[in-house]
Structures are given as C-alpha cells and as structure tokens.
Design a protein around this motif. Structure first.
Motif, PDB file in Angstrom:
ATOM      1  N   GLU A  45       0.882  -1.194  -0.028  1.00  0.00           N
ATOM      2  CA  GLU A  45       0.036   0.105  -0.177  1.00  0.00           C
ATOM      3  C   GLU A  45       0.755   1.261   0.051  1.00  0.00           C
ATOM      4  O   GLU A  45       0.705   2.347  -0.784  1.00  0.00           O
ATOM      5  N   VAL A  46       2.017   1.308   0.938  1.00  0.00           N
ATOM      6  CA  VAL A  46       2.899   2.212   1.000  1.00  0.00           C
ATOM      7  C   VAL A  46       3.607   2.579  -0.448  1.00  0.00           C
ATOM      8  O   VAL A  46       3.665   3.784  -0.793  1.00  0.00           O
ATOM      9  N   LYS A  47       3.836   1.630  -0.998  1.00  0.00           N
ATOM     10  CA  LYS A  47       4.350   1.662  -2.440  1.00  0.00           C
ATOM     11  C   LYS A  47       3.564   2.394  -3.590  1.00  0.00           C
ATOM     12  O   LYS A  47       3.775   3.077  -4.243  1.00  0.00           O
ATOM     13  N   GLU A  48       2.255   1.751  -3.361  1.00  0.00           N
ATOM     14  CA  GLU A  48       1.220   2.235  -4.260  1.00  0.00           C
ATOM     15  C   GLU A  48       1.064   3.655  -4.132  1.00  0.00           C
ATOM     16  O   GLU A  48       0.870   4.555  -5.136  1.00  0.00           O
ATOM     17  N   GLU A  49       1.060   4.277  -2.733  1.00  0.00           N
ATOM     18  CA  GLU A  49       0.885   5.523  -2.422  1.00  0.00           C
ATOM     19  C   GLU A  49       1.927   6.401  -2.768  1.00  0.00           C
ATOM     20  O   GLU A  49       1.820   7.441  -3.475  1.00  0.00           O
ATOM     21  N   SER A  50       3.085   5.726  -2.946  1.00  0.00           N
ATOM     22  CA  SER A  50       4.540   6.406  -3.179  1.00  0.00           C
ATOM     23  C   SER A  50       4.397   6.849  -4.710  1.00  0.00           C
ATOM     24  O   SER A  50       4.541   7.698  -5.300  1.00  0.00           O
ATOM     25  N   GLU A  51       3.801   5.642  -5.504  1.00  0.00           N
ATOM     26  CA  GLU A  51       3.680   5.872  -6.958  1.00  0.00           C
ATOM     27  C   GLU A  51       2.483   7.028  -7.348  1.00  0.00           C
ATOM     28  O   GLU A  51       2.494   7.818  -8.293  1.00  0.00           O
ATOM     29  N   GLU A  52       1.536   6.774  -6.290  1.00  0.00           N
ATOM     30  CA  GLU A  52       0.547   7.770  -6.643  1.00  0.00           C
ATOM     31  C   GLU A  52       1.086   9.189  -6.542  1.00  0.00           C
ATOM     32  O   GLU A  52       0.975  10.224  -7.205  1.00  0.00           O
ATOM     33  N   LEU A  53       2.022   9.594  -5.373  1.00  0.00           N
ATOM     34  CA  LEU A  53       2.399  10.666  -5.060  1.00  0.00           C
ATOM     35  C   LEU A  53       3.585  11.093  -6.050  1.00  0.00           C
ATOM     36  O   LEU A  53       3.537  12.314  -6.425  1.00  0.00           O
ATOM     37  N   GLN A 178     -19.117   6.176  -5.815  1.00  0.00           N
ATOM     38  CA  GLN A 178     -19.700   4.730  -6.564  1.00  0.00           C
ATOM     39  C   GLN A 178     -19.357   3.480  -5.867  1.00  0.00           C
ATOM     40  O   GLN A 178     -20.089   2.653  -5.789  1.00  0.00           O
ATOM     41  N   CYS A 179     -18.225   3.325  -5.549  1.00  0.00           N
ATOM     42  CA  CYS A 179     -17.794   2.105  -4.858  1.00  0.00           C
ATOM     43  C   CYS A 179     -17.019   2.217  -3.349  1.00  0.00           C
ATOM     44  O   CYS A 179     -16.799   1.416  -2.667  1.00  0.00           O
ATOM     45  N   GLY A 180     -17.078   3.262  -2.895  1.00  0.00           N
ATOM     46  CA  GLY A 180     -16.472   3.748  -1.517  1.00  0.00           C
ATOM     47  C   GLY A 180     -14.880   3.564  -1.298  1.00  0.00           C
ATOM     48  O   GLY A 180     -14.561   3.664  -0.233  1.00  0.00           O
ATOM     49  N   LYS A 181     -14.163   3.374  -2.391  1.00  0.00           N
ATOM     50  CA  LYS A 181     -12.734   3.258  -2.486  1.00  0.00           C
ATOM     51  C   LYS A 181     -12.362   4.715  -2.088  1.00  0.00           C
ATOM     52  O   LYS A 181     -12.530   5.716  -2.550  1.00  0.00           O
ATOM     53  N   SER A 182     -11.165   4.843  -1.154  1.00  0.00           N
ATOM     54  CA  SER A 182     -10.550   6.323  -0.838  1.00  0.00           C
ATOM     55  C   SER A 182      -9.195   6.399  -1.314  1.00  0.00           C
ATOM     56  O   SER A 182      -8.361   5.296  -1.584  1.00  0.00           O
ATOM     57  N   PHE A 183      -8.783   7.611  -1.338  1.00  0.00           N
ATOM     58  CA  PHE A 183      -7.537   8.016  -2.042  1.00  0.00           C
ATOM     59  C   PHE A 183      -6.939   9.476  -1.232  1.00  0.00           C
ATOM     60  O   PHE A 183      -7.551   9.833  -0.567  1.00  0.00           O
ATOM     61  N   THR A 184      -5.372   9.128  -1.251  1.00  0.00           N
ATOM     62  CA  THR A 184      -5.019  10.262  -0.417  1.00  0.00           C
ATOM     63  C   THR A 184      -4.857  11.480  -1.269  1.00  0.00           C
ATOM     64  O   THR A 184      -4.906  12.652  -0.645  1.00  0.00           O
ATOM     65  N   GLN A 185      -5.127  11.460  -2.637  1.00  0.00           N
ATOM     66  CA  GLN A 185      -4.823  12.550  -3.423  1.00  0.00           C
ATOM     67  C   GLN A 185      -6.164  12.883  -4.502  1.00  0.00           C
ATOM     68  O   GLN A 185      -6.712  11.890  -4.693  1.00  0.00           O
ATOM     69  N   LYS A 186      -6.704  14.160  -4.589  1.00  0.00           N
ATOM     70  CA  LYS A 186      -7.791  14.410  -5.073  1.00  0.00           C
ATOM     71  C   LYS A 186      -7.371  13.808  -6.868  1.00  0.00           C
ATOM     72  O   LYS A 186      -8.374  13.523  -7.387  1.00  0.00           O
ATOM     73  N   VAL A 187      -6.373  14.012  -7.324  1.00  0.00           N
ATOM     74  CA  VAL A 187      -6.017  13.574  -8.647  1.00  0.00           C
ATOM     75  C   VAL A 187      -6.113  12.183  -8.879  1.00  0.00           C
ATOM     76  O   VAL A 187      -6.755  11.821  -9.895  1.00  0.00           O
ATOM     77  N   ASN A 188      -5.846  11.302  -7.760  1.00  0.00           N
ATOM     78  CA  ASN A 188      -5.882  10.093  -8.139  1.00  0.00           C
ATOM     79  C   ASN A 188      -7.273   9.443  -7.942  1.00  0.00           C
ATOM     80  O   ASN A 188      -7.784   8.604  -8.607  1.00  0.00           O
ATOM     81  N   LEU A 189      -8.259  10.160  -7.105  1.00  0.00           N
ATOM     82  CA  LEU A 189      -9.900   9.947  -7.200  1.00  0.00           C
ATOM     83  C   LEU A 189     -10.273  10.316  -8.307  1.00  0.00           C
ATOM     84  O   LEU A 189     -11.071   9.454  -9.209  1.00  0.00           O
ATOM     85  N   GLU A 190      -9.859  11.360  -9.083  1.00  0.00           N
ATOM     86  CA  GLU A 190     -10.208  11.703 -10.485  1.00  0.00           C
ATOM     87  C   GLU A 190      -9.998  10.648 -11.388  1.00  0.00           C
ATOM     88  O   GLU A 190     -10.654  10.332 -12.419  1.00  0.00           O
ATOM     89  N   ASN A 191      -8.733  10.422 -11.591  1.00  0.00           N
ATOM     90  CA  ASN A 191      -8.152   9.330 -12.290  1.00  0.00           C
ATOM     91  C   ASN A 191      -9.083   7.906 -12.167  1.00  0.00           C
ATOM     92  O   ASN A 191      -9.481   7.294 -13.096  1.00  0.00           O
ATOM     93  N   HIS A 192      -9.477   7.502 -10.860  1.00  0.00           N
ATOM     94  CA  HIS A 192     -10.154   6.327 -10.553  1.00  0.00           C
ATOM     95  C   HIS A 192     -11.522   6.538 -11.009  1.00  0.00           C
ATOM     96  O   HIS A 192     -12.157   5.407 -11.547  1.00  0.00           O
ATOM     97  N   MET A 193     -12.072   7.621 -11.071  1.00  0.00           N
ATOM     98  CA  MET A 193     -13.551   7.744 -11.417  1.00  0.00           C
ATOM     99  C   MET A 193     -13.548   7.277 -13.052  1.00  0.00           C
ATOM    100  O   MET A 193     -14.915   7.286 -13.353  1.00  0.00           O
ATOM    101  N   ARG A 194     -12.627   7.602 -13.534  1.00  0.00           N
ATOM    102  CA  ARG A 194     -12.673   7.005 -15.277  1.00  0.00           C
ATOM    103  C   ARG A 194     -13.039   5.524 -15.343  1.00  0.00           C
ATOM    104  O   ARG A 194     -13.514   5.295 -16.211  1.00  0.00           O
ATOM    105  N   ALA A 195     -12.635   4.885 -14.204  1.00  0.00           N
ATOM    106  CA  ALA A 195     -13.069   3.542 -14.216  1.00  0.00           C
ATOM    107  C   ALA A 195     -14.567   3.290 -14.353  1.00  0.00           C
ATOM    108  O   ALA A 195     -15.007   2.312 -14.986  1.00  0.00           O
ATOM    109  N   HIS A 196     -15.585   4.029 -13.639  1.00  0.00           N
ATOM    110  CA  HIS A 196     -16.754   4.066 -13.477  1.00  0.00           C
ATOM    111  C   HIS A 196     -17.398   4.910 -14.789  1.00  0.00           C
ATOM    112  O   HIS A 196     -18.376   4.308 -15.630  1.00  0.00           O
ATOM    113  N   THR A 197     -16.844   5.914 -15.287  1.00  0.00           N
ATOM    114  CA  THR A 197     -17.155   6.790 -16.321  1.00  0.00           C
ATOM    115  C   THR A 197     -16.733   6.155 -17.567  1.00  0.00           C
ATOM    116  O   THR A 197     -17.492   6.603 -18.610  1.00  0.00           O
TER     117      THR A 197
END
Length: 429
Positions: A45-53, A178-197
C-alpha cells in the motif's frame, strides 16, 4: 501409602504435553505468517501511495509549466500593448523626427524590469518578489529544506511535504461515491472515477489507443519507441516498466513474497498467486463459446481455441512440423537435438519430457493410478488405460490403407503394414 502413577498414564500425559507444545508452536508460526502477510500488504500500500505521489508530482510539474507558459504569454501580450502605446505616444507628426525603434524597445524593457526587480544570476529569469526568486533558486542548488520527521525524506517545498505526510498518517480524505474506495490525493480519485465513467482522455498518436492516465500513455508509447529504460544489474535484461524489473529481480534473489493461505505455496508475483488460488476455489472464468469447456487461465483458452480453428502458429525449422503451443514445439525440437534433460535417479534412463519421467518412475515404485472400471485392472499411465479400454469397447481406430483391416494399437498397424511393404518379420526364437 504413597500412590504411584501408572507408567502408561505418565507416557500418555507426556504425549499430550508434547502435542500441546507442538500445537502452540504451529499457532505461533501461523500468527507470525499472518503478521508477515499484513506487513507485506502495508508495504504494498505504501508503495502504491508512493507511486501515486510520484504521479501527482509529475502532474503538478506539468501544471506549473503550463502556468509559467500562460504567465509568459500574458507578459508578451503586455509588452506588445506597451509597445503599441509607445508607438501611439510617439506617432510621427509632419516635420517631426521619428523616434528610433531601438529606443522605444529599450524604454519598454526598462519599464518591465522595474516591475520585475529580482533576477536569477544563474539563468536570467526575473521575478516580481524576493520570495519567488528564493523559491526558484532551489532548482539550481538542489536544496530540499522541508524534511519529514517520520522517515527523513526531504522536499523542495512545504506543500509537497504536507502531501507526503499522508503516507504515514494513513489519511485518505478523497472517497469514491460509486464504490467507496478512498485515496490520498484528489487527482488519484479523479483518475479512478474514469473506471466508472469509461473516460479515456489520453490518446496515442501512433495507434489511436486511448488510456485513462497520462502516465499509462507514456509507458504505452515505449512500445512504439522500443524504449526499455529499466535494466537488470545482474543479467542485463531490460524492461519497459519499473514494476516488471522489480518482479524480474526475484528470479535472482529467489524472493517469493506472495503466499497461498490454503497450501502455503509461494509466488514471485501477486498475479500468479491469484491464478493459483483458482485451483482451490475451482474457479474457471474463461469459457470456450464453441464447446463450453472452461479454463482457469486466459492463455489456456487461447491455446484451446486453436483446436477449433486448426491454427498451428509454431513451426519447427528442422522438419516443418507445426504445433498449437510454443511449449510443444520446444519439446519437439529435442527429437532433433537428441536432448533428454530428465533423468531417472534409480536406473539412469533419460527422457525428453518431464511427464515421461514421472510415468517411468512408477516402474520403480509399482504405483498404478489408473484403474479400469470394467475389470478393475490398473495401469501406470492414462495412455495405457485408454489402450486397454479398447478391449471392452471394441474400438479399433487404426486402419490399414491397403486392405482396410483395423487395429486397436498403432504398433500393431505398423507391424501389419510390413506385410504389404514386403518387409520380413523376424521371429524371436
């Protein structure tokens, strides 16, 4: 009179004690394994978050560049406007001497420099405030004054440090509705939303493929350029993605961090573990639309489809024989090379295929796994059982091309055909 315990009871008590001790050790080992799993998951998870950062940093840098370009364009517009005003002020009237263009330009530049009084001595960029100049100078000095008190990592600006601290606090303030998944950064949520849209705003100008993230597009472009920037220091093999190199390095280190909680088997990649878990669950998600047969792996159904299409893409360069699978071609090539890599430890006999060695080993062990449901006779291999079953079914699949006589075994057909070819059959006396 002192009671003497029965030796048998003492022995049983001792055994119970030993079993309890063993059970306790097993429990401790299970607990340790669970802790290791949790730590591995946290690390992932830390690795993923580092990648997100890192992605956020790249996008922030791009945004900064866009802002700077806009600022430059705005300044250019202002300069043009000032030049136009100067031209109007010094419009040449009849009988007047025209003002030199260079003088007009110099006057405008002086005016602008008065607005931007702080200039970088390294690259010549000018800034309106001393604070902006100081912030810019970090680019040249490499200074990172903002340090994390948790892990010691340093950053050029305070804002980046604040973003980084979320890694340690575990805070994920941006949640998908949509699915309740949470993110550290707003930009990551925006990228994630494309999975739904289903939105894919980044398009490859080479092949037209669209992707959800700019980072993924950049990685995809390496397919066209052939770029493989991540190289293994052990064997020199190169990879397009950093993650692919990390997975490859486990070949050298022997690390297998992903463990099955059902049977304890370990794997180098999480993907391989997920595929392995289907053995325990019995899940076969890939179904053939021709015959309804299901498979665990996508590659298995792709190979199976060639049974229906008749496609044999893998051809032997020695004899021209074609095969549906690359693995089968590799095994076939051993006929030409004479290679027999699988050797019996009991008698030294060697075999081309691992499966052939496993069947051979039953000669030594006496193991006969395949039983006939008609007469209960047992055989060491499935192939021998299938040949035997023809006695009960009367099946004779091998037909002579000369006289139409049929046989249950190919070896019997070959012997029979020698009669037609005129070959002499030698009798063993």
């Amino acid at each position: 009179m002192k009671h003497t315990e029965d030796p048998e009871e003492q022995r049983e008590l001792m055994e119970v004690k030993e079993e309890s001790e063993e059970l306790r050790e097993v429990k401790e080992e299970s607990e340790e394994l669970r802790e290791v799993k949790e730590e591995s998951e946290e690390l992932r998870e830390v690795k993923e978050e580092s990648e997100e950062l890192r992605e956020v940093k790249e996008e922030s840098e791009e945004l900064r560049e866009v802002k700077e370009e806009r600022e430059e364009l705005r300044e250019v517009k202002e300069e043009r406007e000032e030049l136009r005003e100067v031209k109007e002020e010094h419009h040449v009237k009849p009988g007047e001497k025209p003002l030199c263009r260079s003088k007009t330009k110099n006057k405008c530049l002086k005016k602008r420099r008065a607005k931007k009084s702080f200039t970088c001595t390294q690259c010549g960029n000018s800034y309106r405030t001393k604070q902006n100049l100081e912030r810019h100078m970090i680019v040249h000095t490499g200074e990172k004054p903002h340090t994390c008190d948790q892990c010691g990592k340093s950053f050029t600006c305070k804002q980046n440090l604040e973003r980084h601290m979320i890694v340690h606090t575990g805070e994920k303030p941006y949640t998908c509705d949509q699915c309740g998944k949470s993110f550290t950064q707003k930009v990551n949520l925006e990228n994630h939303m494309r999975a739904h849209t289903g939105e894919k705003p980044h398009t490859c100008d080479q092949c037209g493929k669209s992707l959800t993230r700019l980072k993924t597009l950049k990685e995809h472009m390496m397919i066209h350029t052939g770029e493989k920037p991540h190289t293994c220091g052990q064997c020199g093999k190169s990879f397009t993605h950093k993650l692919s190199l990390e997975n490859h390095m486990r070949v050298h280190t022997g690390e297998k961090p992903h463990t099955c909680d059902q049977c304890g088997k370990s794997f180098t990649q999480l993907k391989t573990l997920k595929e392995h878990m289907m053995i325990h669950t019995g899940e076969k998600p890939h179904t053939c639309d021709q015959c309804g047969k299901s498979f665990t792996h996508k590659v298995s159904i792709e190979n199976h489809m060639r049974v229906h299409t008749g496609e044999k893409p893998h051809t032997c360069d020695q004899c021209g024989k074609s095969f549906t699978q690359l693995k089968t071609l590799k095994e076939h090539r051993m006929i030409h090379t004479g290679e027999k890599p699988h050797t019996c430890g009991q008698c030294g006999k060697s075999f081309t295929h691992k499966g052939s060695l496993e069947i051979h080993m039953r000669v030594h062990t006496g193991e006969k796994l395949f039983k006939c449901d008609q007469c209960r006779k047992s055989f060491s291999s499935k192939q021998y059982l299938e040949i035997h079953m023809r006695i009960h079914t009367g099946e004779k699949p091998y037909e002579c091309s000369h006289c139409d006589k049929r046989f249950s075994q190919s070896s019997n057909l070959k012997m029979h055909e020698k009669i037609h070819s005129g070959q002499t059959l030698l009798k063993v006396s």
